[in-house]
Design an enzyme around this catalytic site. Structure first.
Site, PDB file in Angstrom:
ATOM      1  N   LYS A 189     -97.501  33.902  15.811  1.00 15.32           N
ATOM      2  CA  LYS A 189     -98.501  34.986  15.751  1.00 15.32           C
ATOM      3  C   LYS A 189     -99.704  34.639  16.621  1.00 15.32           C
ATOM      4  O   LYS A 189    -100.194  35.451  17.383  1.00 15.32           O
ATOM      5  CB  LYS A 189     -99.013  35.193  14.318  1.00 15.32           C
ATOM      6  CG  LYS A 189     -97.998  35.656  13.326  1.00 15.32           C
ATOM      7  CD  LYS A 189     -98.632  35.954  11.973  1.00 15.32           C
ATOM      8  CE  LYS A 189     -99.207  34.737  11.259  1.00 15.32           C
ATOM      9  NZ  LYS A 189     -98.214  33.764  10.801  1.00 15.32           N
ATOM     10  N   ARG A 196    -102.639  39.229   4.140  1.00 18.14           N
ATOM     11  CA  ARG A 196    -101.508  38.417   3.702  1.00 18.14           C
ATOM     12  C   ARG A 196    -101.035  38.803   2.310  1.00 18.14           C
ATOM     13  O   ARG A 196    -100.062  38.230   1.811  1.00 18.14           O
ATOM     14  CB  ARG A 196    -101.957  36.959   3.673  1.00 18.14           C
ATOM     15  CG  ARG A 196    -101.196  36.042   4.617  1.00 18.14           C
ATOM     16  CD  ARG A 196    -101.808  34.686   4.428  1.00 18.14           C
ATOM     17  NE  ARG A 196    -101.117  33.627   5.050  1.00 18.14           N
ATOM     18  CZ  ARG A 196    -101.393  33.167   6.276  1.00 18.14           C
ATOM     19  NH1 ARG A 196    -102.285  33.736   7.017  1.00 18.14           N
ATOM     20  NH2 ARG A 196    -100.749  32.132   6.726  1.00 18.14           N
ATOM     21  N   ARG A 237     -95.501  21.483  15.680  1.00 16.25           N
ATOM     22  CA  ARG A 237     -96.828  21.930  16.133  1.00 16.25           C
ATOM     23  C   ARG A 237     -97.791  20.765  16.288  1.00 16.25           C
ATOM     24  O   ARG A 237     -97.845  19.875  15.443  1.00 16.25           O
ATOM     25  CB  ARG A 237     -97.431  22.893  15.107  1.00 16.25           C
ATOM     26  CG  ARG A 237     -96.766  24.229  15.118  1.00 16.25           C
ATOM     27  CD  ARG A 237     -97.672  25.310  14.621  1.00 16.25           C
ATOM     28  NE  ARG A 237     -97.847  25.326  13.196  1.00 16.25           N
ATOM     29  CZ  ARG A 237     -97.996  26.440  12.487  1.00 16.25           C
ATOM     30  NH1 ARG A 237     -97.992  27.610  13.082  1.00 16.25           N
ATOM     31  NH2 ARG A 237     -98.159  26.392  11.186  1.00 16.25           N
ATOM     32  N   ARG A 262     -94.972  27.233   2.024  1.00 16.69           N
ATOM     33  CA  ARG A 262     -95.658  28.364   2.672  1.00 16.69           C
ATOM     34  C   ARG A 262     -94.677  29.492   2.985  1.00 16.69           C
ATOM     35  O   ARG A 262     -95.025  30.662   2.854  1.00 16.69           O
ATOM     36  CB  ARG A 262     -96.353  27.890   3.954  1.00 16.69           C
ATOM     37  CG  ARG A 262     -97.683  27.237   3.619  1.00 16.69           C
ATOM     38  CD  ARG A 262     -98.234  26.358   4.704  1.00 16.69           C
ATOM     39  NE  ARG A 262     -98.265  26.949   6.003  1.00 16.69           N
ATOM     40  CZ  ARG A 262     -98.114  26.250   7.128  1.00 16.69           C
ATOM     41  NH1 ARG A 262     -97.908  24.953   7.076  1.00 16.69           N
ATOM     42  NH2 ARG A 262     -98.193  26.842   8.282  1.00 16.69           N
TER      43      ARG A 262
END
Ligand code: ADP
Length: 293
Positions: free
Chosen positions: A73, A150, A184, A239
């Site tokens: 995103k 969210r 990441r 998550r």
């Protein structure tokens, strides 16, 4: 300024806004937010609505990016924000800025974020309101939101204070999402995001094959790479679970409004970016920008 005050008011009196939004949205939102209070009698919704919303012609785009952790995103939202000249506002970044500060919230947030849980609506709306206020003071118009809303409640609150033009829902198979999150890295000096994972997932069980080159840092960032504390496998899986429970209903909220654009990522940036520009009808925009550069 007005949008910020509305957002803060909406957060404080969530019930009224939620009910107002629900009136406009029909039954779906009602199913998803059974705890909301009914709207006060005589609430002048239509009049207030006309007064406070700027038409799309008077402002820049107001878009939302949805998608699971690790889907990219931030990457695509920030590229589009540069292309369109609108701010890219990522609530995850606002949370991390707060975590890095010595403010009173930092310790409380660290515990929540490091377990992969969602921060409360009240805290997140306060952080977002502060960011919007700063932008409004600097004359910003429009936004691309990343990581907000969210929850359906956040979507209803947002819907009660401003118009969202389009919602882009980025999608990628789950095994790839986990690998991407684990790969990441962030440069602790310049703050740029990179990814050391080389994804080469075979097409099987109805899932598409996906190849993604790593996004490696330049030499000067190489020795300063750090990993987010919430990018461990256990927390990433938590998550993803929370995303499926709390955030996936947000897709339904916007689908019902006819605003949801589903986009299956075909691969890494070189394959996905041109396709995304194509579905967004922005190819000409990029050509103009490249020609002007
Ligand atoms: P992700 O990689 O999961 O998309 P983000 O960078 O968007 O991560 O967010 C990091 C963390 O910040 C989330 O796991 C959550 O704890 C918190 N957070 C960010 N945005 C929100 C939001 N809109 N509501 C609640 N919590 C949020």
């Amino acid at each position: 300024m007005a949008a910020v005050q509305r957002l803060l008011r909406a957060a404080a009196s969530g019930g009224a806004v939620t009910a107002a939004a629900r009136r406009r949205m029909g039954s779906l939102a009602a199913e998803q937010a059974p705890s909301a209070a009914p709207a006060p009698k005589g609430f002048p919704f239509a009049a207030e609505e006309r007064m406070r919303r700027r038409s799309a012609a008077e402002r820049n785009v107001q878009w939302v990016f949805l998608g699971c952790p690790g889907v990219g995103k931030g990457t695509y939202a920030s590229r589009l924000s540069r292309l369109l000249g609108v701010p890219h506002i990522a609530t995850g970044d606002l949370v991390r800025d707060e975590l890095a500060s010595t403010g009173p919230l930092a310790a409380q947030l660290a515990e929540i974020v490091n377990q992969g849980k969602l921060v409360s609506d009240e805290i997140i709306i306060n952080l977002l309101s502060k960011r919007l206020k700063k932008g409004e003071d600097q004359g910003e118009s429009g936004f691309i939101l990343d990581g907000f809303p969210r929850t359906v409640k956040q979507a209803e609150i947002l819907d009660g204070v401003t118009d969202i033009d389009m919602v882009v829902n980025l999608k990628l198979r789950e095994d790839v999402l986990v690998e991407k999150c684990l790969g990441r890295r962030i440069c602790s000096q310049c703050g740029k995001n990179f990814n050391v994972a080389c994804i080469d997932a075979k097409g099987e069980n109805g899932l598409p094959a996906i190849y993604m080159e790593p996004l490696l840092p330049p030499n000067n960032c190489m020795s300063k790479m750090i990993t987010r504390a919430d990018d461990t496998e256990e927390v990433v899986r938590n998550r993803l679970r929370i995303y499926n429970d709390m955030s996936q209903p947000v897709e339904g909220f916007y689908r019902e409004q006819g605003k949801l654009l589903e986009f299956d990522l075909p691969g890494g940036i070189p394959e996905s970016w041109p396709k995304l520009l194509h579905v967004l009808n922005l190819e000409d925009q990029e050509e103009l920008k490249l020609a002007a550069a």
